[in-house]
Structures are given as C-alpha cells and as structure tokens.
Design an enzyme around this catalytic site. Structure first.
Site, PDB file in Angstrom:
ATOM      1  N   LYS A   1       0.815  -1.161  -0.289  1.00  0.00           N
ATOM      2  CA  LYS A   1       0.368   0.128  -0.165  1.00  0.00           C
ATOM      3  C   LYS A   1       0.639   0.875  -0.124  1.00  0.00           C
ATOM      4  O   LYS A   1       1.842   0.610   0.897  1.00  0.00           O
ATOM      5  CB  LYS A   1      -0.897   0.304   1.489  1.00  0.00           C
TER       6      LYS A   1
ATOM      7  N   ASP B   1      -6.305   4.335  -4.812  1.00  0.00           N
ATOM      8  CA  ASP B   1      -7.417   3.828  -3.420  1.00  0.00           C
ATOM      9  C   ASP B   1      -8.115   5.657  -2.614  1.00  0.00           C
ATOM     10  O   ASP B   1      -8.320   6.666  -4.276  1.00  0.00           O
ATOM     11  CB  ASP B   1      -6.495   4.036  -2.232  1.00  0.00           C
TER      12      ASP B   1
END
Ligand code: NAD
Length: 417
Positions: free
Chosen positions: A106, A146
């Site tokens: 991430k 995201d």
C-alpha cells in the site's frame, strides 16, 4: 494513539487470532507480522504560487510470497506508516482470499488533495512515483488507486515510470483510464464485488436483494457505485447515504443517479431534495437489511456497533470495524461479510487489467464481469467453508484461509539463504 496505530493494532490482532487457529509456527507468524520493506520518502513540490511544500510519501510492501506486491495509493492528510502498513497487510490477505497471484502493498502521501490544484496533484504524483521508482515495477510492485486517487493519478504514475525507464510500461499500475489500457469494469469493480458477496450472503439465508433496504456510509467510488448497482441491477432500496459532510435519509428510497448529480453540483449529498438530514454516524445506525460502510477505517466502534440495526454488513471500506465493534456485532449476531473478501473485487479487476496489459489484449466487459463473478463467488464459498470448519464468523474464516495460503507459500520457499 493515531487512527493508523489503532488500525495496525487491529490488523495484528486479526493475524494473531488466525495464527492461533492454525497453530502457526511462531517464526512464520513473526515473518507475517512485519512488512518486508517500508519506504518513506520526502515529496517536495512547487505550488502554483511558486512556494515550496514538502509532503511525506510512503510505500509499504508487506509480502511477496505469492507474487508481486499489489496495492493502492491514497492521498489523505492523516496517512501515516502505521495506517499504510495495516492496509498493506490487508492486501496480502485479500489477494490470497480471492486467489490472485499477488502479495500485498500500500502507498500513501500525507496531503490534503482537496486543497491542491490539478497541476499540484500532478507534481505530487510524479515526484512520489520517481521517489519509489526503484521499488515498483510490473513484476515487483504494482500500484493502483485508493482514497482520493483515481485513473488520472495512475496515468501520471505510468507516464513518470515510463519516462524514467525509457519504455512504455502501462502494466506498472492498474486502475488506469481505458485509453491508457485500463480495463473495462475497473471503475465499479470493488462495488460489484461488494454486491456479489452481499447477494451470495442473502442467497445463503434465503432472502432476495430486491427491495432490501440499504444504508451506505461514504458516497465516493465504492459507495456510489454500490448504490448504483444495487438500485439499477437488483432493485434494492437505498434508504440512507452519507459523505464527509453528513448523511441523508428517505424511507422510500433515494435515486443514486440524482444524488450523485446533487453531490457533483454542491459538493455533498447533504441537502438532497426530498431527503431528511442525518448526523455523521447516524447512517450506520438506521434500520436496514444491508449496511455498507464505504468510507474510512474504524467507523464501526463499540458504541456504533451497539446501535447498528442491520441484518448484515458488507464491508466496502478497508478496516471499517474495530475489534471492540466486531465483538459487539458477534454478540448481537449481526453477520459481517469482511473487507478482505467483500471489497476484493477492485484488486481482482486490477489483476485482470494487468493480465490484459501483459498479454497486450483488451477484453470485453462481459469477459471481465464473468471472471470477476467467478472469483468473488469462489472466494465467498472458500471463506464460508473455513468459517464452518473452524466454527467462526466469516471474518475469522477469511483470515484463516488467507494466512494459511501465504504461510504455506513461505514455508515451501524457505528462508533464503
Ligand atoms: P473515495 O475517495 O472515492 O470516497 C470516499 C468517500 O467517503 C467520500 O464520499 C467521502 O466524502 C466519504 N467520507 C470520508 N470521511 C467520511 C465520514 N467520516 N463519514 C462519511 N463519509 C465519509 O474512496 P473509495 O475509493 O470509495 O474508497 C472508500 C473505502 O473503500 C476506503 O476504505 C478504501 O480503502 C476502500 N476500498 C476502495 C477500493 C477502490 O477500488 N476504490 C478497493 C478496495 C477498498
């Protein structure tokens, strides 16, 4: 404790619990507790006014035991290493649950994207990409969008990477615009996955989604598209939605197309004609058949969980439920389709996009939808099998399934040298 630290704590607790069920070797547990690599970079830009601003950029690579690292990049003021680490871990489990040949990663930049112009965002993205250039790549680590990043952000990432490498490399990122080899069906893939797993749950208890009353927290990519699919394709009734400015309610149902028009015009769902206003948390506690948290983590804490009046929760967001909240939901017998299963549709179509890019192919929407459907239904079935075998709720079932797969892959490969 920062919200990121709380989130990481939750992720580690979930891992510990799964490790105990699996009687996992303590050494393997220790490996899985830590990310393989954490990169923290400084991201300076010149603002439109010519001033210098410096942001912190992060990329956490949790595991590549099952394939290259994969995970989104978020732009949000409170992004920190703990939050990104927790999200990277979730990606490892998520990819394992729906059996994608990926590990987990991430990224994030701690900035307020709403206060930056498009050209400032472009400079943030290009500088961030150049700073993590050494650790990403089509077979190394593949970023995607995201929170507050989108297809445009990915296009800038691809261009920056391609320029630095000297080779056009669309397969370095997913969630790209269609004209830059993005996949059809990526935009609403996460939401489609949430709806498919919710539908499978409803089916398992003998209920249809038609006319089901749905409440959704967050009206961004995941929340809005889930509302649209449920409304248009399943005839469900969207009775409450919210965004960061507040919530709205209509027992007769809200038309998501009209609500998004209103949000695009005014900046919020609040004030939508014919709706009653709701306080921020109230969208989570209205009486409904299906509740979809699709905003940020830690939304369903103990206090909120005590007031939830839904038959089932399908977690669109990553980590929307705290451990305390989860305990209350279990006691109250409120079923939860957990994030690492429910919202895996996004990374699944990202994977389909990557495969198309690597093969230099483009697939039809029907092909993408049928592959996504198959992966999500299979994931739902596998999670439920584990949940039944270990006599645990779906969340623990999903974690057991994922940790077992990743640990087995590490075990076979051994520890080098
Ligand atoms: P987004 O930026 O498009 O939307 C986020 C929405 O949440 C916005 O409408 C925002 O106003 C709202 N919001 C923020 N704080 C809120 C609050 N306190 N109360 C109510 N609403 C609030 O982001 P997204 O892509 O829809 O992601 C939402 C969640 O889903 C995140 O947890 C993300 O990690 C997760 N997720 C996204 C994807 C994807 O493909 N986009 C995939 C998997 C998981």
């Amino acid at each position: 404790m920062s919200s990121g630290a709380v989130f990481l704590n939750t992720a580690l607790l979930m891992l510990k619990e799964a490790a105990e069920y699996l009687n996992l070797d303590p050494g393997l547990h220790e490996i899985l507790k830590r990310p393989k690599r954490t990169v923290i970079v400084s991201v300076p830009i010149k603002t439109d006014k010519g001033e210098t601003k410096v942001f912190t950029g992060i990329r956490v690579q949790h595991s590549n035991a099952r394939g290259p690292y994969k995970g989104g990049v978020r732009y949000y003021p409170s992004v920190d290493v703990e939050e990104v680490t927790a999200l990277a871990m979730l990606m490892t489990w998520k990819c394992a649950v729906v059996d994608l040949p990926y590990g987990g990663a991430k990224g994030g930049v701690a900035c307020d994207p709403k206060s930056l112009s498009k050209s400032e965002l472009e400079r943030v993205t290009r500088r961030y990409t150049s700073m993590i250039y050494d650790v990403i790549g089509p077979y190394i680590d593949i970023p995607g969008p995201d929170v507050y990043t989108d297809a445009q952000t990915m296009a800038w990432m691809v261009d920056t990477y391609s320029m630095l490498r000297g080779v056009f490399t669309p397969e370095v990122a997913t969630g790209k615009p269609i004209s830059l080899y993005g996949s059809l069906g990526r935009l609403d893939a996460t939401s489609r996955g949430v709806v498919i797993t919710a539908r499978e749950f409803f089916k398992s208890v003998g209920k249809p989604l038609k006319d089901a009353k749905v409440a959704i927290q967050g009206f961004g990519n995941v929340g809005y598209n889930a509302a649209k699919i449920l409304h248009d394709e399943y005839g469900a009734k969207i009775i409450a939605v919210s965004d960061s400015k507040g919530g709205i309610y209509n027992s007769e149902g809200l038309n998501p197309h009209k609500v998004i028009e209103h949000k695009n015009k005014t900046g919020s769902v609040v004030g939508f004609p014919g709706s009653k206003p709701l306080a921020a948390d109230e969208v989570l506690t209205v009486k409904c058949d299906l509740l979809i948290p699709a905003a940020l983590e830690n939304a369903i804490n103990k206090q909120v969980a005590e007031r939830i009046d839904a038959a089932v929760i399908a977690e669109g967001a990553n980590g929307p439920t705290t451990p305390d909240g989860d305990k209350v939901l279990q006691e109250r017998k409120i079923a939860v389709v957990p994030d690492i299963l429910s919202n895996a549709g996004g990374v699944t179509v990202s994977y389909l996009e990557w495969v198309q890019n690597l093969k230099r192919e483009t697939w039809t929407i029907e092909e993408v939808h049928s592959k996504l459907e198959a992966k999500m239904v299979r994931g739902f079935k596998d999670v439920n099998e584990r949940a039944k075998k270990y006599e645990v709720p779906m969340r623990q079932g999903a974690m057991i399934l994922a940790v077992e797969k990743v640990a087995e892959a590490i075990n076979y490969q051994g520890i080098w040298p």
